[in-house]
Design an enzyme around this catalytic site. Structure first.
Site, mmCIF file in Angstrom:
data_model
loop_
_atom_site.group_PDB
_atom_site.id
_atom_site.type_symbol
_atom_site.label_atom_id
_atom_site.label_comp_id
_atom_site.label_asym_id
_atom_site.label_seq_id
_atom_site.Cartn_x
_atom_site.Cartn_y
_atom_site.Cartn_z
ATOM 1 C CD1 TRP A 128 42.885 36.157 26.565
ATOM 2 C CD2 TRP A 128 43.522 34.701 25.031
ATOM 3 N NE1 TRP A 128 44.392 36.421 26.086
ATOM 4 C CE2 TRP A 128 44.295 35.933 25.355
ATOM 5 C CE3 TRP A 128 43.607 34.088 23.511
ATOM 6 C CZ2 TRP A 128 46.191 36.042 25.159
ATOM 7 C CZ3 TRP A 128 45.037 33.955 23.805
ATOM 8 C CH2 TRP A 128 45.982 35.162 24.077
ATOM 9 C CG ASP A 209 44.506 28.919 24.914
ATOM 10 O OD1 ASP A 209 45.890 28.284 25.345
ATOM 11 O OD2 ASP A 209 43.966 29.237 24.237
ATOM 12 C CE LYS A 244 47.905 32.960 31.713
ATOM 13 N NZ LYS A 244 47.324 34.066 31.190
HETATM 14 C C1 LMR Z 1 44.651 37.116 29.848
HETATM 15 O O1 LMR Z 1 43.870 36.470 29.553
HETATM 16 O O2 LMR Z 1 44.222 37.522 30.828
HETATM 17 C C2 LMR Z 1 45.861 36.732 29.975
HETATM 18 O O3 LMR Z 1 46.148 35.185 28.557
HETATM 19 C C3 LMR Z 1 46.580 37.152 29.379
HETATM 20 C C4 LMR Z 1 46.781 37.773 28.345
HETATM 21 O O4 LMR Z 1 47.813 37.610 26.942
HETATM 22 O O5 LMR Z 1 45.478 38.245 27.703
#
Ligand code: LMR
Length: 396
Positions: A128, A209, A244
């Protein structure tokens, strides 16, 4: 006169939120947002879950005073978080309410910074986008470990294990407990067992996470990694989120859990985390957490929520199959069948940055340049648009 702000260099844009803003500014009527991790229902709406609506109506009816919420959140909320993660509250662990999953990661990072300021933080390649930025901003050196195998659309487990094995003792390892973001490629139960043993043997600090519990195989199944770490007796951290699973993105409902070596140590880390929260935002907000707490602790609402979560999970799975089969048929050889095997809201589709840009420019279909697609935003009404945009981009 001070010139405090004039010399500020341009701050890097977060690719997810920046593209989300670009989508919002796009005036084309047929546009489609496959960028941000938000689930939309069959009608393309971000759902208000039935269980949450009932909890909210009851909550508003009580018209309770809006006083401060405890710094760590209420005990029923914290116990409910632990029950989801561990099956039942874990005596050697302590949980604090946090501002969504991101806020939980940040509180965890600050606690780690106070305890192990020189530790490296290892993050999967890819991960992420905000993981690296968040730990770097908290003052850590961030390193990568291999994770995704583009050839199979699955996990490069040999590469991952070798890199974790080589980390200095005391390094923090950020692991996605389920539904890896952005790839959708998860470890098998056997691979999780190896990682848990490796972390214990090498003295690493696992930081899980867990933002998508219930979106992979089910609430219990998706807790496997957390439970294996709990059984192992190791110290570890978990950042969890209800954004979510309760469709409560804007309410910022999450939790940071510290599993310590003993109840006494849990009390110590609890006090430290509480202090760090107090000097940051003081107290967490009440509303969203009160709704989650009510749903999780009221059997009828809990059953309704589990059913709704199951509906979301199944619908995403249907969209995965539709997308994978159709793209595989149109473009054999591009490995699109992996989309079916991946889990959670996202898939690493294999689309190149140039193809993603072409999809945006020509069709108003927005996906990250990395090729991450939010499968959870697809429905019967828009999947054709998405498939046509991908196909057109692939055909050049
Ligand atoms: C994402 O990866 O799109 C979500 O977790 C929202 C975010 O906060 O980035």
């Amino acid at each position: 006169m001070t010139q405090l702000f004039s010399g500020i260099p341009a701050a890097p844009l977060d690719p997810i939120m920046a593209l989300n803003d670009a989508f919002a500014a796009d005036a084309r009527p047929g546009k489609l947002n496959l960028v941000v991790g938000v689930y939309s229902d069959g009608a393309g709406k971000v759902p208000r879950l039935r269980a949450v609506q009932q909890a909210e109506a009851a909550w508003l009816g009580k018209a309770l005073p809006k006083t401060y919420r405890p710094i760590e959140g209420t005990k029923p909320y914290r116990d409910a978080v632990q029950a989801l993660l561990f099956g039942a509250p874990l005596p050697r662990a302590t949980t604090l309410q946090a501002l969504g999953g991101t806020g939980a990661l940040r509180v965890g990072a600050e606690v780690l910074k106070a305890l192990r300021p020189d530790a490296a933080v290892a993050v999967s390649t890819p991960s992420w986008e905000n993981h690296k930025a968040l730990f770097a901003q908290a003052g850590f050196a961030v390193v990568d470990y291999p994770y995704f195998d583009a050839a199979t659309g699955g996990v490069d487990f040999a590469g991952m294990a070798a890199a974790l094995e080589a980390l200095p003792e005391g390094s923090v390892v950020v692991l996605h407990g389920c539904c890896h973001n952005p790839t959708g490629a998860d470890l098998s139960p056997e691979q999780w067992r190896s990682v848990v043993a490796l972390c214990g043997r090498r003295g690493l600090v696992p930081f899980l996470d867990v933002a998508y519990q219930g979106f992979g195989a089910g609430l219990e199944e998706d807790a496997l990694a957390v439970r294996l770490f709990a059984e192992s007796g190791q110290e570890f951290l978990v950042a969890s989120s209800f954004s979510k699973s309760f469709s409560l993105y804007g309410e910022r409902v999450g939790a940071i859990t510290f599993a310590a070596g003993s109840e006494g140590d849990a009390a110590k880390v609890h006090a430290l985390a509480k202090r760090l929260v107090r000097v940051n935002y003081s107290n967490p907000p009440t509303h969203g957490a009160a709704l989650v707490e009510t749903v999780l602790t009221t059997p009828a609402l809990r059953a309704e929520w589990e059913a709704e979560l199951g509906e979301m999970r199944q619908r995403i799975q249907q969209m995965r199959v539709r997308m994978a089969d159709s793209l595989q048929q149109r473009h054999p050889g591009r490995g699109f069948d992996a989309i079916k095997r991946q889990r959670g809201m996202f898939s690493y589709s294999g689309i190149t940055p140039a193809e993603a840009q072409a999809m945006r420019a020509r069709h108003g279909v927005y996906a990250l340049d990395t090729g991450r697609i939010c499968v959870a935003a697809l429905n019967e009404g828009n999947i054709g648009t998405a498939l046509d945009a991908v196909s057109a981009a692939l055909e050049g």
